[in-house]
Scaffold this active site. Structure first.
Site, PDB file in Angstrom:
ATOM      1  N   TRP A 100      -4.363   1.514   0.765  1.00  0.00           N
ATOM      2  CA  TRP A 100      -2.761   2.057   0.651  1.00  0.00           C
ATOM      3  C   TRP A 100      -2.271   1.976   2.069  1.00  0.00           C
ATOM      4  O   TRP A 100      -2.844   2.823   2.932  1.00  0.00           O
ATOM      5  CB  TRP A 100      -2.964   3.266   0.005  1.00  0.00           C
ATOM      6  CG  TRP A 100      -1.260   3.526   0.160  1.00  0.00           C
ATOM      7  CD1 TRP A 100      -0.031   3.332  -0.444  1.00  0.00           C
ATOM      8  CD2 TRP A 100      -0.852   4.582   1.126  1.00  0.00           C
ATOM      9  NE1 TRP A 100       1.020   3.833  -0.216  1.00  0.00           N
ATOM     10  CE2 TRP A 100       0.896   4.585   0.718  1.00  0.00           C
ATOM     11  CE3 TRP A 100      -1.437   5.551   1.922  1.00  0.00           C
ATOM     12  CZ2 TRP A 100       1.635   5.542   1.600  1.00  0.00           C
ATOM     13  CZ3 TRP A 100      -0.519   6.221   2.718  1.00  0.00           C
ATOM     14  CH2 TRP A 100       0.884   6.237   2.384  1.00  0.00           C
ATOM     15  N   GLU A 107      -2.741  -0.673  -3.640  1.00  0.00           N
ATOM     16  CA  GLU A 107      -2.336   0.146  -4.041  1.00  0.00           C
ATOM     17  C   GLU A 107      -0.741   0.046  -3.847  1.00  0.00           C
ATOM     18  O   GLU A 107      -0.463  -0.028  -2.640  1.00  0.00           O
ATOM     19  CB  GLU A 107      -2.898   1.495  -3.709  1.00  0.00           C
ATOM     20  CG  GLU A 107      -1.963   2.737  -4.337  1.00  0.00           C
ATOM     21  CD  GLU A 107      -2.377   4.167  -4.040  1.00  0.00           C
ATOM     22  OE1 GLU A 107      -3.476   4.231  -3.316  1.00  0.00           O
ATOM     23  OE2 GLU A 107      -1.657   5.236  -4.545  1.00  0.00           O
ATOM     24  N   LYS A 124       3.453   0.778  -4.422  1.00  0.00           N
ATOM     25  CA  LYS A 124       4.466   1.923  -4.282  1.00  0.00           C
ATOM     26  C   LYS A 124       5.822   1.672  -4.297  1.00  0.00           C
ATOM     27  O   LYS A 124       6.117   0.504  -3.818  1.00  0.00           O
ATOM     28  CB  LYS A 124       4.028   2.717  -3.245  1.00  0.00           C
ATOM     29  CG  LYS A 124       4.812   3.939  -2.969  1.00  0.00           C
ATOM     30  CD  LYS A 124       3.761   5.120  -2.000  1.00  0.00           C
ATOM     31  CE  LYS A 124       4.609   6.436  -1.783  1.00  0.00           C
ATOM     32  NZ  LYS A 124       3.765   7.310  -1.088  1.00  0.00           N
ATOM     33  N   ASP A 168      -0.817   4.360  -9.220  1.00  0.00           N
ATOM     34  CA  ASP A 168      -0.870   5.820  -8.731  1.00  0.00           C
ATOM     35  C   ASP A 168       0.418   6.390  -9.728  1.00  0.00           C
ATOM     36  O   ASP A 168       1.579   5.594  -9.699  1.00  0.00           O
ATOM     37  CB  ASP A 168      -0.406   5.993  -7.583  1.00  0.00           C
ATOM     38  CG  ASP A 168      -0.558   7.545  -6.951  1.00  0.00           C
ATOM     39  OD1 ASP A 168       0.303   8.005  -7.562  1.00  0.00           O
ATOM     40  OD2 ASP A 168      -0.970   7.888  -6.179  1.00  0.00           O
ATOM     41  N   HIS A 180       3.800   7.099  -8.240  1.00  0.00           N
ATOM     42  CA  HIS A 180       4.576   5.800  -7.410  1.00  0.00           C
ATOM     43  C   HIS A 180       5.603   5.048  -8.052  1.00  0.00           C
ATOM     44  O   HIS A 180       6.060   3.868  -7.638  1.00  0.00           O
ATOM     45  CB  HIS A 180       3.394   4.993  -6.801  1.00  0.00           C
ATOM     46  CG  HIS A 180       2.651   5.368  -5.695  1.00  0.00           C
ATOM     47  ND1 HIS A 180       1.722   4.841  -4.997  1.00  0.00           N
ATOM     48  CD2 HIS A 180       2.645   6.797  -5.388  1.00  0.00           C
ATOM     49  CE1 HIS A 180       1.134   5.307  -4.132  1.00  0.00           C
ATOM     50  NE2 HIS A 180       1.721   6.801  -4.393  1.00  0.00           N
ATOM     51  N   HIS A 207      -4.824   6.196  -9.782  1.00  0.00           N
ATOM     52  CA  HIS A 207      -4.532   7.663  -9.131  1.00  0.00           C
ATOM     53  C   HIS A 207      -3.991   8.293 -10.171  1.00  0.00           C
ATOM     54  O   HIS A 207      -2.601   8.244 -10.135  1.00  0.00           O
ATOM     55  CB  HIS A 207      -3.945   7.417  -7.812  1.00  0.00           C
ATOM     56  CG  HIS A 207      -4.652   6.791  -6.612  1.00  0.00           C
ATOM     57  ND1 HIS A 207      -4.257   6.769  -5.503  1.00  0.00           N
ATOM     58  CD2 HIS A 207      -6.153   6.489  -6.843  1.00  0.00           C
ATOM     59  CE1 HIS A 207      -5.286   6.320  -4.596  1.00  0.00           C
ATOM     60  NE2 HIS A 207      -6.254   6.258  -5.456  1.00  0.00           N
ATOM     61  N   ASP A 246       7.297  11.533  -5.487  1.00  0.00           N
ATOM     62  CA  ASP A 246       5.643  11.067  -5.344  1.00  0.00           C
ATOM     63  C   ASP A 246       5.127  12.519  -4.755  1.00  0.00           C
ATOM     64  O   ASP A 246       4.571  12.508  -3.526  1.00  0.00           O
ATOM     65  CB  ASP A 246       5.399  10.276  -4.324  1.00  0.00           C
ATOM     66  CG  ASP A 246       4.044   9.846  -4.019  1.00  0.00           C
ATOM     67  OD1 ASP A 246       3.181  10.212  -5.314  1.00  0.00           O
ATOM     68  OD2 ASP A 246       3.595   9.172  -3.353  1.00  0.00           O
ATOM     69  N   ASP A 289       2.554  14.650  -5.595  1.00  0.00           N
ATOM     70  CA  ASP A 289       1.211  14.847  -5.944  1.00  0.00           C
ATOM     71  C   ASP A 289       0.821  16.028  -6.251  1.00  0.00           C
ATOM     72  O   ASP A 289       0.018  16.839  -5.654  1.00  0.00           O
ATOM     73  CB  ASP A 289       0.592  14.424  -4.511  1.00  0.00           C
ATOM     74  CG  ASP A 289       0.539  12.796  -4.100  1.00  0.00           C
ATOM     75  OD1 ASP A 289       0.004  11.988  -4.664  1.00  0.00           O
ATOM     76  OD2 ASP A 289       1.454  12.530  -3.338  1.00  0.00           O
ATOM     77  N   ASP A 319      -5.341  11.684  -7.429  1.00  0.00           N
ATOM     78  CA  ASP A 319      -4.590  11.780  -6.305  1.00  0.00           C
ATOM     79  C   ASP A 319      -3.537  12.818  -6.143  1.00  0.00           C
ATOM     80  O   ASP A 319      -2.470  12.513  -6.668  1.00  0.00           O
ATOM     81  CB  ASP A 319      -4.054  10.295  -5.805  1.00  0.00           C
ATOM     82  CG  ASP A 319      -3.448  10.067  -4.312  1.00  0.00           C
ATOM     83  OD1 ASP A 319      -3.607  11.399  -3.653  1.00  0.00           O
ATOM     84  OD2 ASP A 319      -2.652   9.388  -4.133  1.00  0.00           O
TER      85      ASP A 319
HETATM   86  C1  RNT Z   1       0.226   7.545  -1.128  1.00  0.00           C
HETATM   87  C2  RNT Z   1      -1.002   7.115  -1.968  1.00  0.00           C
HETATM   88  C3  RNT Z   1      -2.499   7.172  -1.547  1.00  0.00           C
HETATM   89  C4  RNT Z   1      -2.446   8.538  -0.555  1.00  0.00           C
HETATM   90  C5  RNT Z   1      -3.952   8.800  -0.392  1.00  0.00           C
HETATM   91  C6  RNT Z   1      -4.280  10.034   0.340  1.00  0.00           C
HETATM   92  O1  RNT Z   1       1.368   7.560  -1.640  1.00  0.00           O
HETATM   93  O2  RNT Z   1      -0.946   7.472  -3.199  1.00  0.00           O
HETATM   94  O3  RNT Z   1      -3.218   6.936  -2.286  1.00  0.00           O
HETATM   95  O4  RNT Z   1      -2.290   9.440  -1.514  1.00  0.00           O
HETATM   96  O5  RNT Z   1      -4.677   7.564   0.178  1.00  0.00           O
HETATM   97 ZN    ZN Z   2      -2.257   7.266  -4.724  1.00  0.00          ZN
END
Ligand code: RNT
Ligand code: ZN
Length: 415
Positions: free
Chosen positions: A182, A223, A225, A256, A259, A283, A291, A293, A323
């Site tokens: 990523w 990955e 986004k 993810d 994302h 993720h 995003d 998290d 994640d």
């Molecule tokens: C960032 C991505 C990525 C990170 C990690 C820490 O938006 O989701 O995966 O969260 O690599």
């Molecule tokens: Zn991620």
């Protein structure tokens, strides 16, 4: 809840044609990849500075892991509260650097040997991530798509080395390591050239993946986004970019949950993507307005993801990782809550009355389909979950919380 409660639950599910024993057996074979970065707010062990790249761990709960030993102790604590056999998901910035400055283009399997051994001792598989943020050479917001070839080459070297680390971990642990890429690359405001950075990113990825590695040891993922903080207007590695790249090169796509646009659901993407890429990694996360998290909940989006994996028979082609990073609550509790919720969602998916649901859909009886989907929500799930925890020797119900509180008092408070 007692085992007799489980027996009653078992009967109740049986009347819907669901065998709870089969569900529990299957559940025990499904690993979740626990992300190391929940333990220290995505800090890592390079002794470096701030977290950059458009991701943020907010909050200041005491007791953050500061060393590799502390992080391992915290992971051990979390793992002791989470039922099943799982995996560790490491970032390249978490090497065992022994106080030395090891730049990203210098990392190698030797810096991760102690982690591999740690995983081996615990029967854990390992996954890996190259770290393209929190570094001087990512400070202007570009890495693999940087206009300066020297900067790109630095990050290409990093990517190549990370794959080698992954392959070594996979070889030693006897289970393939999924190495994920990523990058934060993008612009805060409107670019006039959206094309060139993407062309450069494709060439950089081609260079990183040029060497064929044994898929029994390492598998590559990219990955995608939609946007990040500071890359609101343009993300080089967008969904279309990486979907195209993964399909063309038959690498894994990482989806993810944080994302996408807030009204989109990751779950709907799984069956589409898996029609064209060999495997995916997830993720599992929770975006709140962005995003952000947040810790994974047992909510509808998470349940829908796990349902898709089970309903679509995608277990063998889906690698489930987490994640999230919340620094505002006890970090071990965050791991435990989020991971247990992911597992609960899997169990709920395994307990669906699939035969009846499929039959209803196939015969066009959409009334029965909706009715059964709603009825399954009030089946005695808690008793089956507690039985799983009991069999896996982890605390049932909320009893894990007492252990986290004791650990906070005895260990975290003195950090
Ligand atoms: C960032 C991505 C990525 C990170 C990690 C820490 O938006 O989701 O995966 O969260 O690599
Ligand atoms: Zn991620």
């Amino acid at each position: 809840m007692s085992s007799s409660t489980y027996t009653l639950a078992q009967e109740s599910y049986a009347t819907h044609g669901v065998d709870t024993e089969t569900a529990l057996k299957t559940l025990a074979t499904l690993p979740i990849s626990l992300h190391c970065w929940q333990g220290d707010d995505v800090g890592g062990f390079e002794g470096g500075g701030a977290l950059t790249g458009g991701i943020q761990a907010t909050g200041n709960h005491p007791g953050k892991a500061r060393t590799i030993e502390e992080l391992r102790a915290d992971l051990d604590k979390a793992l002791s509260l989470i039922p099943g056999s799982h995996r560790l998901n490491l970032h390249a910035s978490y090497g065992d650097f022994d106080g030395k400055k090891v730049d990203r283009n210098e990392v190698g399997p030797e810096h991760f040997q102690s982690w591999i051994t740690w995983c081996k001792e615990r029967g854990l598989g390992m996954d890996f991530n190259s770290t393209y943020f929190s570094h001087d050479l990512s400070a202007d917001g570009f890495t693999l798509s940087h206009p300066d070839k020297a900067v790109r080459d630095f990050w290409i070297d990093h990517g190549i080395r990370c794959r080698e680390i992954g392959a070594e971990a996979g070889r030693q642990l006897g289970t393939p390591c999924i190495t994920n890429v990523w990058i934060p690359d993008g612009y805060k405001d409107l670019p006039v050239d959206r094309k060139a950075p993407r062309q450069r990113l494709e060439a950089s990825l081609d260079a990183i993946f040029a060497k064929t590695l044994d898929p029994a040891h390492n598998r590559d993922a990219v990955e995608c986004k939609l946007f990040g903080i500071g890359s609101e207007a343009y993300v080089v590695g967008s969904h279309e970019f990486y979907l195209g790249y993964a399909v063309k090169n038959q690498v894994l796509l990482c989806l993810d949950a944080g994302h996408f646009h807030p009204t989109e659901n990751l779950s709907d993407k799984i069956s589409s993507v898996l029609q064209f890429v060999p495997e995916i990694i997830l993720h599992v996360s929770r975006g709140v307005r962005w995003d952000s998290d947040h810790v994974v909940l047992l909510d509808d989006p998470t349940r829908a993801i796990m349902e898709e994996i089970i309903r679509g028979d995608f277990v063998d082609r889906t690698h489930i990782g987490l994640d999230f990073f919340d620094a505002s609550i006890n970090r071990i509790a965050a791991w435990t809550i989020g991971t247990r919720n992911a597992i609960k969602a899997l169990l709920l998916a395994l307990l669906e009355p699939m035969e009846k649901l499929r039959a209803a859909e196939a015969s066009g009886d959409l009334t029965t389909r909706l009715a059964l989907l709603e009825e399954e929500k009030t089946l005695p799930f808690a008793a089956v979950w507690d039985e799983y925890c009991r069999r896996q020797n982890v605390p049932e119900g909320a009893r894990w919380l007492e252990e986290v509180k004791a650990y906070e008092r005895d260990v975290l408070a003195s950090r």
